[in-house]
Design an enzyme around this catalytic site. Structure first.
Site, PDB file in Angstrom:
ATOM      1  N   ARG A 100      -7.108  -0.818  -7.213  1.00 42.92           N
ATOM      2  CA  ARG A 100      -7.125   0.461  -6.227  1.00 42.92           C
ATOM      3  C   ARG A 100      -7.607   1.802  -6.715  1.00 42.92           C
ATOM      4  NH1 ARG A 100      -4.200   1.339  -0.704  1.00 42.92           N
ATOM      5  NH2 ARG A 100      -6.351   2.325   0.044  1.00 42.92           N
ATOM      6  N   ASP A 130      -1.698  11.030  -2.452  1.00 37.81           N
ATOM      7  CA  ASP A 130      -2.053   9.902  -3.273  1.00 37.81           C
ATOM      8  C   ASP A 130      -2.021  10.199  -4.612  1.00 37.81           C
ATOM      9  OD1 ASP A 130      -3.070   8.604  -0.719  1.00 37.81           O
ATOM     10  OD2 ASP A 130      -2.321   6.988  -1.506  1.00 37.81           O
ATOM     11  N   ARG A 168       1.124  -1.465  -0.243  1.00 37.94           N
ATOM     12  CA  ARG A 168      -0.080  -0.050   0.916  1.00 37.94           C
ATOM     13  C   ARG A 168       0.402   0.930   0.574  1.00 37.94           C
ATOM     14  NH1 ARG A 168       2.164   1.804   4.336  1.00 37.94           N
ATOM     15  NH2 ARG A 168       0.374   3.037   3.680  1.00 37.94           N
TER      16      ARG A 168
END
Ligand code: MRU
Length: 358
Positions: A98, A246, A55
């Protein structure tokens, strides 16, 4: 899977040649067990991304690129066109793991571009070129993080208090991290300071991962629950807030782990500068502002029953976005490998991207 003793292995790497595999730290097991997950096909990579074994936006991008190699390396008897079509399908599949971190999509585009621009019809040679490209994406990320450290270290003075959220550390990148890079660089320069790590509900990346990696590096780290950040900022113990990102929109709005926005508002109220550290691979010039960044919603059981402990009625409704958007106006600067974006606005984001060798 294998349990590792001694030095911390790389967050993610390709082991061996084209018939090798991807080895990654299984981050769902930290801080209790340091266990490596070996991935030999694209589905194992997809699952690892979805359940957060790997992640953090840059590390997810690296995993995606390596997943492409795993997904196509056994193609045999296909001509170039058939191979490229299958590669596109593998990229689309990995892209569905994702939605928020843009590095995954950037890395997948690079893999497609590498394949399309390959000049020979030799599919075996093309597979080798794809592996080289995936490894290069990993190595470039490591180099960018080092540069972020160089550009951001002066923000951390001796005796400072630094607040961070989630994990934008070595574990979230090839190595060194983004938000942690100025910390590692300042620490290597001999400065001593204290990092405050928000626990980061519901998946606890701050307490499980940031605290783990900083402690192993010998950096003074103190964990707090997310709802303590306001009191901490008010106490005057924090000189600077540094988080990762992100996805950064063209106008400088930043999507990062849920809770980042609240922290930025609190930092503003207490006159503490709020910085974001990210490689330029996290900039998304195709997204004009934060309002159109896709925000991942995760399983409500991560809130109701996190880590197997029932903490809410089993069927109660939950609000569970995994990320939020911090408006550019709350951000003092974005630390990239090319230097600081400051002030944070469309012009300065474009300028940093323009410095890009195309
Ligand atoms: O859900 P996660 O753990 O992947 O969220 C990670 C973050 O929000 C990080 O801050 C971000 O990806 C930057 S990592 C250098």
């Amino acid at each position: 899977m294998s349990v590792v003793a001694g030095a911390v292995p790389r967050t993610i790497e390709w082991v061996g040649g084209l018939d090798g595999h991807v080895s990654m730290i299984d981050q769902t097991r930290l801080p209790v067990d340091l266990v490596m997950l070996q991935c030999r096909d694209a589905k194992t990579i997809w699952d690892a991304i979805r359940r957060l074994s790997v992640r953090g936006a840059p590390a997810i991008g690296i995993a995606g690129a390596m997943g492409v190699v795993l997904g196509v390396r056994d193609d045999s008897g296909k001509d170039r066109e058939g191979f490229l079509q299958h590669l596109d399908e593998v990229c689309d599949y990995l892209a569905s793991s994702r939605p928020t971190g843009v590095n995954l999509f950037g890395a997948l585009e690079r893999m497609r571009g590498c394949a399309r621009s390959f000049e020979s019809n030799d599919v075996e040679a093309l597979k080798a070129a794809l592996l080289d490209e995936a490894r290069l994406i990993r190595d470039e990320d490591a180099a960018m993080c080092r540069e972020i450290g160089r550009h951001g270290e002066s923000l951390i003075e001796s005796g400072a208090g630094v607040l961070t959220h989630c994990n934008a550390g070595s574990l979230a990148t090839a190595e060194y991290g983004t938000a942690t890079a100025p910390m590692y660089t300042a620490h290597a320069a001999g400065r001593r300071f204290r990092v405050y790590a928000d626990e980061t509900r519901p998946l606890l990346q701050g307490s499980r991962l940031t605290a783990w990696e900083l402690q192993r590096a010998g950096i003074d780290v103190t964990v707090l629950c997310d709802n303590m950040a306001g009191a901490l900022l008010r106490s005057g113990k924090v000189n600077v807030v540094i988080t990762g990102a992100d996805r950064i929109a063209a106008n400088g709005d930043v999507a990062n782990k849920i809770g980042t926005y609240g922290l930025a508002v609190l930092a503003k109220e207490h006159d503490v500068p709020f910085y974001v550290a990210a490689p330029t691979t996290t900039l998304d010039p195709d997204t004009p502002d934060g309002s159109t960044i896709p925000i991942e919603e995760r399983d409500p059981d991560e809130i109701r029953c996190g880590f197997g402990k029932q903490t809410a009625p089993p069927d109660v409704a939950c609000y569970c976005p995994a990320f939020d958007v911090t408006p550019a106006k709350l951000i003092a600067g974005i630390i990239t490998e090319r230097g600081l974006i400051q002030p944070v606005n469309e012009r300065c984001v474009a300028e940093i991207l323009g410095a890009c060798p195309s």
